[in-house]
Structures are given as C-alpha cells and as structure tokens.
Scaffold this motif. Structure first.
Motif, mmCIF file in Angstrom:
data_model
loop_
_atom_site.group_PDB
_atom_site.id
_atom_site.type_symbol
_atom_site.label_atom_id
_atom_site.label_comp_id
_atom_site.label_asym_id
_atom_site.label_seq_id
_atom_site.Cartn_x
_atom_site.Cartn_y
_atom_site.Cartn_z
ATOM 1 N N ALA A 1 45.456 56.369 50.479
ATOM 2 C CA ALA A 1 46.408 56.431 51.591
ATOM 3 C C ALA A 1 45.865 57.310 52.716
ATOM 4 C CB ALA A 1 47.749 56.959 51.100
ATOM 5 N N GLU B 1 56.082 56.950 60.830
ATOM 6 C CA GLU B 1 56.118 56.257 59.537
ATOM 7 C C GLU B 1 54.774 56.369 58.801
ATOM 8 O OE1 GLU B 1 56.853 54.321 62.512
ATOM 9 O OE2 GLU B 1 58.883 55.135 62.372
ATOM 10 N N ASP B 2 53.692 56.384 59.557
ATOM 11 C CA ASP B 2 52.369 56.522 58.945
ATOM 12 C C ASP B 2 52.225 57.891 58.279
ATOM 13 O OD1 ASP B 2 51.463 53.946 59.924
ATOM 14 O OD2 ASP B 2 51.356 54.903 61.897
ATOM 15 N N GLU C 1 54.791 59.731 57.292
ATOM 16 C CA GLU C 1 55.743 59.749 56.181
ATOM 17 C C GLU C 1 55.160 59.072 54.938
ATOM 18 O OE1 GLU C 1 58.422 61.558 56.038
ATOM 19 O OE2 GLU C 1 58.107 62.185 58.122
ATOM 20 N N ARG C 2 54.349 58.024 55.148
ATOM 21 C CA ARG C 2 53.676 57.363 54.019
ATOM 22 C C ARG C 2 52.741 58.342 53.310
ATOM 23 N NH1 ARG C 2 53.857 52.698 56.575
ATOM 24 N NH2 ARG C 2 52.003 53.058 57.842
ATOM 25 N N ALA D 1 54.821 60.770 51.354
ATOM 26 C CA ALA D 1 55.338 60.114 50.145
ATOM 27 C C ALA D 1 54.251 59.995 49.077
ATOM 28 C CB ALA D 1 55.901 58.737 50.493
ATOM 29 N N ALA D 2 52.993 59.944 49.511
ATOM 30 C CA ALA D 2 51.868 59.868 48.571
ATOM 31 C C ALA D 2 51.505 61.245 48.017
ATOM 32 C CB ALA D 2 50.660 59.232 49.250
#
Length: 120
Positions: free
Chosen positions: A26, A44-45, A47-48, A51-52
C-alpha cells in the motif's frame, strides 16, 4: 528488505506480487501515485495507508522522502552533477543499512569541554 536482494528485485519487478506485507504494498502504491500524479492524491489515499497500519508520521515521512528524492533528481539532472560510482553506492548502502540517514560519528573521542561559556 535489508539483506535480501531477491526481495528487493521482486519489488522492483512488480510490487503487487512481491513477497512483502500488504502494508508495504500500500505504501509503495501511494508513493507511485505521488510520483506519477501528485495532483491526484486525495485524503482517501492517505486514509487507505492509515487503514493499512501506517501512522500520520509515517505517511509524512514517506511524502517527505519522495519529495526530496524528486527534488534531488531534478537538481542533479538540471545541474549536470554526476552520480556516484557503483562502489560508492555500495559503501553508502552499507552505511545507511547500519545507521540510517544519520552521518557517521566523527573519529576519535569528542573534544574535552572547557566548562566555561560557549564561544560566541
């Protein structure tokens, strides 16, 4: 990845199939996007990445390193500065593997302190 030229080569060949953790995949995908289309990076990028498992500080560091390498590459290309020899890159890699980006400590003991006010 330190100590595994095979794993590094696998990442260079295709990060999506490389034998690395999903969090690292990621992060590499984010850095690729930051290099290829920096204006398209959105909340959002980031946030990804979070989240990882990446922290705000780790994302900041990744963006900073990516930006600095882009700056240095453009500066080198624009000024005609020559790259290091393969032997120097090897020495630099060994130093960085052992101590990161910190400079090597100076040789010998530190100078004795005079105990007085510092010079101005």
């Amino acid at each position: 990845m330190l100590g595994s030229t095979e794993r590094v080569q696998a990442v260079l060949d295709d990060v999506k199939t490389a034998p690395i953790p999903e969090a690292e995949k990621a992060l590499f995908a984010f850095v690729d996007q930051l290099n290829d289309a920096p204006g398209d990076v959105r909340r959002e990028d980031v946030e990804r990445l979070k989240a990882a498992g990446w922290t705000d500080e780790a994302v900041y560091d990744a963006v900073s390193v990516c930006a600095l390498f882009n700056f240095y590459n453009r500066w080198i290309d624009g000024t005609g500065v020559q790259g290091l020899s393969p032997a120097m890159y090897e020495r630099s890699a060994k130093r960085m593997a052992a101590g990161g980006y910190l400079p090597a400590p100076p040789p010998g003991p530190p100078p004795p302190s005079s105990g007085g006010d510092p010079e101005r």
